[in-house]
Design a protein around this motif. Structure first.
Motif, PDB file in Angstrom:
ATOM      1  N   THR A  96       0.817  -1.202   0.000  1.00 47.47           N
ATOM      2  CA  THR A  96       0.000   0.000   0.000  1.00 47.47           C
ATOM      3  C   THR A  96       0.856   1.259   0.000  1.00 47.47           C
ATOM      4  OG1 THR A  96      -1.670  -1.226   1.225  1.00 47.47           O
ATOM      5  CG2 THR A  96      -1.891   1.173   1.185  1.00 47.47           C
ATOM      6  N   TYR A  97       0.568   2.149  -0.943  1.00 46.75           N
ATOM      7  CA  TYR A  97       1.278   3.419  -1.046  1.00 46.75           C
ATOM      8  C   TYR A  97       0.561   4.524  -0.279  1.00 46.75           C
ATOM      9  CZ  TYR A  97       3.776   0.915  -4.627  1.00 46.75           C
ATOM     10  OH  TYR A  97       4.518  -0.032  -5.285  1.00 46.75           O
ATOM     11  N   SER A  98      -0.774   4.511  -0.362  1.00 42.72           N
ATOM     12  CA  SER A  98      -1.492   5.548   0.387  1.00 42.72           C
ATOM     13  C   SER A  98      -2.875   5.067   0.794  1.00 42.72           C
ATOM     14  CB  SER A  98      -1.601   6.848  -0.414  1.00 42.72           C
ATOM     15  OG  SER A  98      -2.481   6.697  -1.499  1.00 42.72           O
ATOM     16  N   VAL A  99      -3.292   5.563   1.936  1.00 42.74           N
ATOM     17  CA  VAL A  99      -4.644   5.388   2.459  1.00 42.74           C
ATOM     18  C   VAL A  99      -5.103   6.786   2.847  1.00 42.74           C
ATOM     19  CG1 VAL A  99      -6.082   4.408   4.287  1.00 42.74           C
ATOM     20  CG2 VAL A  99      -4.145   3.082   3.379  1.00 42.74           C
ATOM     21  N   VAL A 100      -6.169   7.246   2.221  1.00 37.68           N
ATOM     22  CA  VAL A 100      -6.720   8.568   2.522  1.00 37.68           C
ATOM     23  C   VAL A 100      -8.183   8.351   2.880  1.00 37.68           C
ATOM     24  CG1 VAL A 100      -7.211  10.869   1.616  1.00 37.68           C
ATOM     25  CG2 VAL A 100      -5.145   9.659   0.887  1.00 37.68           C
ATOM     26  N   SER A 101      -8.606   8.944   3.985  1.00 34.72           N
ATOM     27  CA  SER A 101      -9.996   8.765   4.371  1.00 34.72           C
ATOM     28  C   SER A 101     -10.522   9.990   5.103  1.00 34.72           C
ATOM     29  CB  SER A 101     -10.156   7.531   5.264  1.00 34.72           C
ATOM     30  OG  SER A 101      -9.453   7.726   6.474  1.00 34.72           O
ATOM     31  N   LEU A 102     -11.806  10.161   4.992  1.00 36.36           N
ATOM     32  CA  LEU A 102     -12.527  11.168   5.756  1.00 36.36           C
ATOM     33  C   LEU A 102     -13.876  10.547   6.075  1.00 36.36           C
ATOM     34  CD1 LEU A 102     -12.950  14.016   6.922  1.00 36.36           C
ATOM     35  CD2 LEU A 102     -13.905  14.645   4.701  1.00 36.36           C
ATOM     36  N   ILE A 103     -14.118  10.300   7.344  1.00 41.76           N
ATOM     37  CA  ILE A 103     -15.379   9.709   7.773  1.00 41.76           C
ATOM     38  C   ILE A 103     -16.074  10.695   8.690  1.00 41.76           C
ATOM     39  CG2 ILE A 103     -16.501   7.745   8.894  1.00 41.76           C
ATOM     40  CD1 ILE A 103     -14.850   6.941   6.421  1.00 41.76           C
ATOM     41  N   GLU A 104     -17.251  11.108   8.287  1.00 40.87           N
ATOM     42  CA  GLU A 104     -18.070  11.992   9.111  1.00 40.87           C
ATOM     43  C   GLU A 104     -19.298  11.204   9.548  1.00 40.87           C
ATOM     44  OE1 GLU A 104     -16.721  16.241   7.335  1.00 40.87           O
ATOM     45  OE2 GLU A 104     -18.438  15.308   6.370  1.00 40.87           O
ATOM     46  N   GLU A 105     -20.184  11.847  10.261  1.00 42.14           N
ATOM     47  CA  GLU A 105     -21.344  11.147  10.811  1.00 42.14           C
ATOM     48  C   GLU A 105     -22.217  10.519   9.736  1.00 42.14           C
ATOM     49  OE1 GLU A 105     -25.227  12.040  13.562  1.00 42.14           O
ATOM     50  OE2 GLU A 105     -23.507  13.385  13.700  1.00 42.14           O
ATOM     51  N   ASN A 106     -22.437  11.228   8.621  1.00 42.99           N
ATOM     52  CA  ASN A 106     -23.360  10.755   7.589  1.00 42.99           C
ATOM     53  C   ASN A 106     -22.739  10.578   6.211  1.00 42.99           C
ATOM     54  OD1 ASN A 106     -25.447  10.910   9.497  1.00 42.99           O
ATOM     55  ND2 ASN A 106     -25.732  13.075   9.047  1.00 42.99           N
ATOM     56  N   SER A 107     -21.443  10.779   6.096  1.00 39.39           N
ATOM     57  CA  SER A 107     -20.813  10.683   4.781  1.00 39.39           C
ATOM     58  C   SER A 107     -19.307  10.496   4.933  1.00 39.39           C
ATOM     59  CB  SER A 107     -21.101  11.945   3.956  1.00 39.39           C
ATOM     60  OG  SER A 107     -20.501  13.071   4.583  1.00 39.39           O
ATOM     61  N   GLY A 108     -18.658  10.241   3.802  1.00 35.94           N
ATOM     62  CA  GLY A 108     -17.209  10.127   3.829  1.00 35.94           C
ATOM     63  C   GLY A 108     -16.676   9.430   2.601  1.00 35.94           C
ATOM     64  N   TYR A 109     -15.378   9.150   2.641  1.00 36.74           N
ATOM     65  CA  TYR A 109     -14.735   8.427   1.545  1.00 36.74           C
ATOM     66  C   TYR A 109     -13.476   7.738   2.066  1.00 36.74           C
ATOM     67  CZ  TYR A 109     -11.514  12.371   1.306  1.00 36.74           C
ATOM     68  OH  TYR A 109     -10.590  13.351   1.619  1.00 36.74           O
ATOM     69  N   ILE A 110     -13.077   6.722   1.315  1.00 34.85           N
ATOM     70  CA  ILE A 110     -11.829   5.996   1.564  1.00 34.85           C
ATOM     71  C   ILE A 110     -11.168   5.823   0.205  1.00 34.85           C
ATOM     72  CG2 ILE A 110     -10.780   3.848   2.369  1.00 34.85           C
ATOM     73  CD1 ILE A 110     -13.311   3.483   4.133  1.00 34.85           C
ATOM     74  N   GLU A 111      -9.887   6.180   0.104  1.00 32.18           N
ATOM     75  CA  GLU A 111      -9.129   6.005  -1.131  1.00 32.18           C
ATOM     76  C   GLU A 111      -7.898   5.162  -0.828  1.00 32.18           C
ATOM     77  OE1 GLU A 111      -8.130   9.775  -2.861  1.00 32.18           O
ATOM     78  OE2 GLU A 111     -10.209  10.421  -2.956  1.00 32.18           O
ATOM     79  N   LEU A 112      -7.648   4.175  -1.686  1.00 34.28           N
ATOM     80  CA  LEU A 112      -6.483   3.303  -1.552  1.00 34.28           C
ATOM     81  C   LEU A 112      -5.690   3.315  -2.846  1.00 34.28           C
ATOM     82  CD1 LEU A 112      -8.340   0.216  -0.031  1.00 34.28           C
ATOM     83  CD2 LEU A 112      -7.018   1.932   1.218  1.00 34.28           C
ATOM     84  N   ASP A 113      -4.360   3.303  -2.721  1.00 33.33           N
ATOM     85  CA  ASP A 113      -3.448   3.206  -3.855  1.00 33.33           C
ATOM     86  C   ASP A 113      -2.472   2.094  -3.502  1.00 33.33           C
ATOM     87  OD1 ASP A 113      -1.771   3.541  -6.024  1.00 33.33           O
ATOM     88  OD2 ASP A 113      -1.170   5.581  -5.503  1.00 33.33           O
TER      89      ASP A 113
END
Length: 138
Positions: A96-113
């Motif tokens: 894994t080169y990168s893990v980027v995430s933003l998790i809020e109460e009702n939304s978010g995203y996860i990105e993996l490279d």
């Protein structure tokens, strides 16, 4: 909580790019204060659970698809995993080169490279982005 999920996967292998986009309805829950996103994939088949353990540690578990696996992604590390296929088991690694995430109460995203390796040899370079938001009027 029911959420609307957009999934984008790209894979570069042997000079060929494959992209899969999918939109599904799933569930966002919290287990031991860790967000877990669960959904059934229409295009790949099977049920998937994505668990964000920390800011740089994600587990993706796929079952009931004929190609079951539990893959771990940790930034800067290679992690062993096994793909269970109808033809037998395949030992792989995720680098894994990168893990980027933003998790809020009702939304978010996860990105993996990441790369997939077999026997220490790179098989493909992959990118995954999963974004979600609370779905209204389900």
């Amino acid at each position: 909580m029911t959420v609307f999920i957009e999934i984008f996967n790209s894979q570069l292998s042997d000079g060929e790019m494959t992209e899969i986009k999918d939109t599904v309805t799933g569930e966002l829950s919290f287990e031991d204060n860790r967000p877990v996103l669960s959904y059934e994939e229409k295009k790949l088949g099977g049920q998937t659970a994505v668990t964000l353990t920390g800011s740089d540690f994600v587990t993706v578990k796929r079952v009931n698809s004929g190609f079951n696996t539990e893959m771990t992604f940790q930034r800067g590390r290679a992690c062993e995993c096994v793909y269970f296929t109808p033809y037998g088991e395949i030992a792989l690694e995720t680098k894994t080169y990168s893990v980027v995430s933003l998790i809020e109460e009702n939304s978010g995203y996860i990105e993996l490279d990441y790369d997939i390796l077999q026997g220490g040899v790179k098989q493909s370079h992959n990118k995954m982005k999963i974004s979600f938001s609370e779905e209204k009027d389900v």
